[in-house]
Design a protein around this motif. Structure first.
Motif: not given
Length: 206
Positions: A63-88
């Motif tokens: 995420t930090n380098y490429f912001d890779l999308i981790q699920s088909p639902n772009i409007k509702k990303p997976p929880g772990i991605i949200t937690y990671t982005k919040d920490l970033i």
């Protein structure tokens, strides 16, 4: 091929998915196994908290380098991605810079983010317990679980087998992870994916 590795192979290549959690989970478990010392007990115990730390590492660097999308639902990303982005975001604000840094180089305690880091891990552990650890092994019981205590149990002989086939499994998981992206995302995302997995062992922070 060893029958236990064939089961891993089948789970990795043929698992259903709504996101990339299963690949992060399997890669973390293989990494812990490969790096564990020679076990003395017949059953080797892994803590889901340690798996969560590795999952955070993978998603942070992607995420930090490429912001890779981790699920088909772009409007509702997976929880772990949200937690990671919040920490970033907290890290960037604290550092007052948006220059990416690999997860392995960060000391959250020194940065004054120890509490936020632990909260992120706690949230990831909860997600892994609820949604990932039991789903990945639905077809083959390649490990035993105690979800309440957050423990994964692997037979000693299977630990040795995973160590032996570690490189093969890492390659397989990275391939399947990339394939998951390509199933649902656009060309530009695929370009970032190819670049990431091609350079994943390089030190981007230099």
């Amino acid at each position: 091929m060893d029958i236990y590795i064939k089961q891993w192979n089948d789970l990795i290549l043929n698992c259903s998915f709504d996101n990339t959690y299963k690949m992060a989970w399997s890669k973390a478990l293989v990494e812990l196994t490969v790096n564990t010392n020679e076990p003395l007990e017949d059953i080797v115990i892994f803590d889901i908290n340690d798996i969560a730390k590795l999952c955070l590492k993978y998603y942070w660097n992607q995420t930090n380098y490429f912001d890779l999308i981790q699920s088909p639902n772009i409007k509702k990303p997976p929880g772990i991605i949200t937690y990671t982005k919040d920490l970033i975001t907290l890290f960037f604000n604290k550092k007052q810079s948006v220059r990416p840094i690999r997860f392995e180089k960060i000391d959250f305690k020194t940065m004054g983010l120890a509490g936020e880091y632990e909260l992120t891990l706690k949230n990831i552990v909860r997600t892994l317990k609820q949604d990932v650890c039991w789903r990945f092994r639905e077809t083959y019981k390649i490990y035993e679980l105690d979800r309440n205590k957050g423990k994964v149990f692997i037979n000693k002989s299977h630990v040795f087998t995973l160590k032996e086939y570690g490189d093969f499994l890492f390659t397989l998981i990275n391939y399947r992870w990339t394939q998951m992206y390509e199933c649902v995302y656009n060309y530009f995302t695929r370009v970032r994916i190819i670049y990431f997995f091609t350079n994943m062992h390089q030190d981007f922070a230099k």
